[in-house]
Design a protein around this motif. Structure first.
Motif, PDB file in Angstrom:
ATOM      1  N   LEU A  34       0.811  -1.213   0.000  1.00 59.03           N
ATOM      2  CA  LEU A  34       0.000   0.000   0.000  1.00 59.03           C
ATOM      3  C   LEU A  34       0.848   1.268   0.000  1.00 59.03           C
ATOM      4  O   LEU A  34       0.572   2.215  -0.736  1.00 59.03           O
ATOM      5  CB  LEU A  34      -0.946   0.003   1.199  1.00 59.03           C
ATOM      6  N   ALA A  35       1.868   1.272   0.816  1.00 67.50           N
ATOM      7  CA  ALA A  35       2.701   2.474   0.890  1.00 67.50           C
ATOM      8  C   ALA A  35       3.379   2.746  -0.457  1.00 67.50           C
ATOM      9  O   ALA A  35       3.419   3.884  -0.929  1.00 67.50           O
ATOM     10  CB  ALA A  35       3.746   2.320   1.985  1.00 67.50           C
ATOM     11  N   ASP A  36       3.872   1.673  -1.084  1.00 64.53           N
ATOM     12  CA  ASP A  36       4.524   1.827  -2.386  1.00 64.53           C
ATOM     13  C   ASP A  36       3.531   2.294  -3.437  1.00 64.53           C
ATOM     14  O   ASP A  36       3.827   3.167  -4.263  1.00 64.53           O
ATOM     15  CB  ASP A  36       5.144   0.492  -2.821  1.00 64.53           C
ATOM     16  N   ALA A  37       2.343   1.702  -3.405  1.00 62.40           N
ATOM     17  CA  ALA A  37       1.315   2.079  -4.374  1.00 62.40           C
ATOM     18  C   ALA A  37       0.976   3.562  -4.231  1.00 62.40           C
ATOM     19  O   ALA A  37       0.827   4.278  -5.223  1.00 62.40           O
ATOM     20  CB  ALA A  37       0.070   1.226  -4.171  1.00 62.40           C
ATOM     21  N   ALA A  38       0.870   4.018  -2.989  1.00 62.16           N
ATOM     22  CA  ALA A  38       0.540   5.421  -2.759  1.00 62.16           C
ATOM     23  C   ALA A  38       1.625   6.324  -3.360  1.00 62.16           C
ATOM     24  O   ALA A  38       1.320   7.325  -4.013  1.00 62.16           O
ATOM     25  CB  ALA A  38       0.398   5.692  -1.259  1.00 62.16           C
ATOM     26  N   ARG A  39       2.871   5.941  -3.155  1.00 61.64           N
ATOM     27  CA  ARG A  39       3.972   6.732  -3.719  1.00 61.64           C
ATOM     28  C   ARG A  39       3.906   6.752  -5.236  1.00 61.64           C
ATOM     29  O   ARG A  39       3.987   7.792  -5.873  1.00 61.64           O
ATOM     30  CB  ARG A  39       5.314   6.158  -3.264  1.00 61.64           C
ATOM     31  N   GLY A  40       3.721   5.558  -5.795  1.00 69.28           N
ATOM     32  CA  GLY A  40       3.687   5.456  -7.251  1.00 69.28           C
ATOM     33  C   GLY A  40       2.563   6.284  -7.852  1.00 69.28           C
ATOM     34  O   GLY A  40       2.748   6.981  -8.854  1.00 69.28           O
ATOM     35  N   LEU A  41       1.408   6.235  -7.227  1.00 68.42           N
ATOM     36  CA  LEU A  41       0.254   6.949  -7.763  1.00 68.42           C
ATOM     37  C   LEU A  41       0.437   8.454  -7.645  1.00 68.42           C
ATOM     38  O   LEU A  41       0.039   9.210  -8.531  1.00 68.42           O
ATOM     39  CB  LEU A  41      -1.015   6.516  -7.027  1.00 68.42           C
ATOM     40  N   SER A  42       1.047   8.881  -6.556  1.00 68.87           N
ATOM     41  CA  SER A  42       1.271  10.313  -6.391  1.00 68.87           C
ATOM     42  C   SER A  42       2.222  10.841  -7.452  1.00 68.87           C
ATOM     43  O   SER A  42       2.102  11.976  -7.910  1.00 68.87           O
ATOM     44  CB  SER A  42       1.859  10.600  -5.002  1.00 68.87           C
ATOM     45  N   ALA A  43       3.153   9.999  -7.860  1.00 68.96           N
ATOM     46  CA  ALA A  43       4.146  10.419  -8.848  1.00 68.96           C
ATOM     47  C   ALA A  43       3.613  10.341 -10.266  1.00 68.96           C
ATOM     48  O   ALA A  43       4.157  10.943 -11.186  1.00 68.96           O
ATOM     49  CB  ALA A  43       5.403   9.562  -8.713  1.00 68.96           C
ATOM     50  N   LEU A  44       2.542   9.600 -10.433  1.00 71.59           N
ATOM     51  CA  LEU A  44       2.042   9.320 -11.779  1.00 71.59           C
ATOM     52  C   LEU A  44       1.713  10.550 -12.625  1.00 71.59           C
ATOM     53  O   LEU A  44       2.182  10.654 -13.764  1.00 71.59           O
ATOM     54  CB  LEU A  44       0.825   8.387 -11.674  1.00 71.59           C
ATOM     55  N   PRO A  45       0.936  11.500 -12.120  1.00 71.95           N
ATOM     56  CA  PRO A  45       0.515  12.622 -12.972  1.00 71.95           C
ATOM     57  C   PRO A  45       1.690  13.337 -13.637  1.00 71.95           C
ATOM     58  O   PRO A  45       1.604  13.731 -14.805  1.00 71.95           O
ATOM     59  CB  PRO A  45      -0.195  13.550 -11.974  1.00 71.95           C
ATOM     60  N   ALA A  46       2.797  13.487 -12.932  1.00 77.88           N
ATOM     61  CA  ALA A  46       3.935  14.211 -13.484  1.00 77.88           C
ATOM     62  C   ALA A  46       4.479  13.548 -14.743  1.00 77.88           C
ATOM     63  O   ALA A  46       5.059  14.206 -15.609  1.00 77.88           O
ATOM     64  CB  ALA A  46       5.045  14.306 -12.433  1.00 77.88           C
ATOM     65  N   ARG A  47       4.272  12.252 -14.842  1.00 79.88           N
ATOM     66  CA  ARG A  47       4.870  11.526 -15.968  1.00 79.88           C
ATOM     67  C   ARG A  47       3.981  11.516 -17.195  1.00 79.88           C
ATOM     68  O   ARG A  47       4.338  10.942 -18.222  1.00 79.88           O
ATOM     69  CB  ARG A  47       5.147  10.079 -15.548  1.00 79.88           C
ATOM     70  N   LEU A  48       2.777  12.097 -17.069  1.00 80.68           N
ATOM     71  CA  LEU A  48       1.835  11.990 -18.172  1.00 80.68           C
ATOM     72  C   LEU A  48       1.892  13.194 -19.105  1.00 80.68           C
ATOM     73  O   LEU A  48       2.263  14.287 -18.698  1.00 80.68           O
ATOM     74  CB  LEU A  48       0.422  11.867 -17.620  1.00 80.68           C
TER      75      LEU A  48
END
Lengths: 343, 343
Positions: B193-207
């Motif tokens: 869960l903690a990793d998923a939260a990090r990954g999702l938070s970072a996602l928008p910047a990569r789009l």
DNA sequence: GCTGGCACTCTCATGGTCCGAGTGCCAATC
DNA sequence: GATTGGCACTCGGACCATGAGAGTGCCAGC
């Protein structure tokens, strides 16, 4: 002896007793209320009220205390629900507005109601009965396990894990699951919960034989089960510490009251008695079915989304409570939480 | 004066006091325990124990009562956890086995623990921290609203409704949603869960820019929010009526205790102190951080699925409690509920 | 270091007394 | 007929004194 004045006397007794929590005598009444008659007259009235069973004297030479019947008359005929101030209403709205999901709404509501009334608050989870199925999802979690998720229009989510007779991780699994989902979805989605449960229960009989039919069968059964499970029977309670404030005020000790509060079935029944939205139900002392609540009163209101009444909320306190204020708070909270649910 | 015997005396005092709830004198000890020495000797030992702060006399000429420190020594050095009978263990297992979902497991556990120990039981909801994301689902509920559902390996379901910048009911809606789901799913599914939260938070910047990216952004934000929300901070309590049984036994009245029980943050902290599975944490009287619990003790245990400790459970009762039996019950329930969660 | 004995202390239960609040009733009044 | 003032009466709660009992601390002897 005017009927009119006798009721004024009853009202004065209730108000004073609520204020001071001590039996009120004829003299004390004269000091605090200007009734325009003498103490002896009050005594006569009191004797008549006692005759009618509306007040009682704890022992020969003490003041009078309202009986359950006395409170009943007070609530029904004498009490005007005290409106809440603008600031209070705004505070209620703001506090509830911060909720992020259904659990949070319920949680905030019960805490709010408890601090507002300084009494034990009880909130029932919104019922499913009038809502309908919004979505059904099937998720394979192992080769022979599928997670069945049911989402309703009230935002409630039910979940079950069922054993699959078919290997779901094999090449055919994905498509198979999609077909099963379409099948149960066609029957249930959009239907009222009760109707959906009926339709799903009937589904297996209409299917041909085979693995896919068997899977559909178990999924439909799990969904039907989740639908009829009376999930709305959950209640949340807060503010039990307020009970202690009234110390030995309960004829019996706190034990039976706390026990009664753990009997959620009883509470649900009481909460369900407020029939129409906006109306309040008050249960006073021995009117309550559970012996543990014989020295308490409950004020209950229904709340719900739109015109549907989906659940109840209320407070429990000593029979000697400030009914007008409590009733106002319960009504206001019911109104606001209904509004929130409408979103 | 043998150190050895002094501890025997302490043990006897604790046991007698727990039984009778009355200060125990040197004479009474001789009757109930065969210590092989005379009353005067016991008195000397008692004086020494009092000197050490392990027992105290409520007033000059009454028996002695264990202090918090005395209980501490008793629990740490003198008490053997009383094993539960075969029948009891079986009853526990059977009762918990009937649970249909996570809520039901928690609910049954807390009720069981409360009736078993005849004390207040507290159960924390299983924590998300060590679990991972099983599935993410997006459901359009209106043209501009999408329901985001997150399912974790512990079976917990989180939901959020977000506003969509794109018309979802239009012809392109279906495919769009599927692509967004694939995108967030690729980042989060299977991750802790903690990793998923990090990954999702970072996602928008990569789009890249565009409607689809904007939708992905709000969905990812909602999911990240749901992931970090400390949902495991919920606790369930049952059996408060048992507190009343001990009447005036609490130095303070029931009020502060009930208040403390409503401060879930405090309870969570205490429940979290049992560091390893199978071990028990005992907090006695003034060791508790909250003043309301100064006349109570808490016995806590961790439980969890597999080797991960995901939450705690325990009971709260008067410091004068039967520690060996209570500790056995708490440990047994923790063990069984862990087993259930393993399924 | 253990023991028996003894004087001392303190709580709790018992019972008597007193005070005051509040009533019920009655005769007088409006 | 309703209201009022007056008055005797009752009862509970506070207060106090007393006595019994439990338990201690300490000391001298073993």
């Amino acid at each position: 002896m005017s009927e009119e004045r006798r009721l004024q006397v009853l009202r004065a007794i209730v108000q004073d007793y609520v204020d001071t929590s001590e039996p009120v005598g004829s003299k004390a009444l004269l000091d605090r209320h200007h009734l325009g008659v003498s103490a002896a007259t009050i005594r006569n009235d009191m004797a008549a009220l006692e005759e009618d069973g509306l007040i009682a004297a704890p022992h020969t030479s003490a003041g009078r205390v309202p009986t359950d019947a006395g409170y009943r008359v007070f609530v029904d005929k004498l009490a005007a629900i005290k409106p809440m101030s603008q600031a209070e209403r705004r505070a209620i709205g703001q506090f509830l507005d911060g909720a992020v999901d259904l659990d949070d709404v319920v949680d905030r509501t019960v805490r709010l109601l408890s601090t507002l009334t300084r009494q034990v608050a009880i909130v029932q989870y919104p019922s499913l009965t009038r809502s309908s199925v919004r979505h059904i999802e099937l998720v394979p979690v192992a080769a022979d396990r599928v997670l069945v998720v049911l989402i309703t229009t009230t935002g409630r989510v039910e979940q079950r894990i069922v054993a699959s007779p078919v290997d779901l991780l094999g090449p055919a699994g994905e498509g198979l699951l999609a077909r099963v989902r379409a099948e149960v979805g066609a029957v249930a989605t959009g239907a009222l919960l009760a109707d959906a449960a009926r339709g799903l229960s009937a589904l297996p009989a209409r299917l041909a034989d085979g693995d896919e039919a068997r899977l559909t069968g178990v999924v439909a059964a799990a969904l039907a089960d989740a639908l009829v499970e009376e999930r709305e029977e959950r209640v949340v309670i807060a503010g039990t510490s307020h009970l202690a404030r009234h110390g030995g005020e309960f004829t019996t000790s706190l034990g039976p009251v706390l026990e009664a509060l753990e009997e959620h079935v009883v509470l649900l029944k009481l909460l369900g008695t407020a029939s129409e939205q906006g109306s309040l139900a008050v249960h006073i002392g021995h009117e309550n079915p559970h012996a543990g609540l014989h020295s308490t009163s409950m004020v209950a209101a229904g709340y719900g989304s739109g015109s549907d009444l989906v659940a109840g909320l209320g407070v429990v306190g000593p029979t000697r409570m400030d009914y007008p204020t409590t009733m106002a708070a319960v009504r206001a909270v019911a109104t606001y939480v209904s509004r929130i649910l409408d979103r």
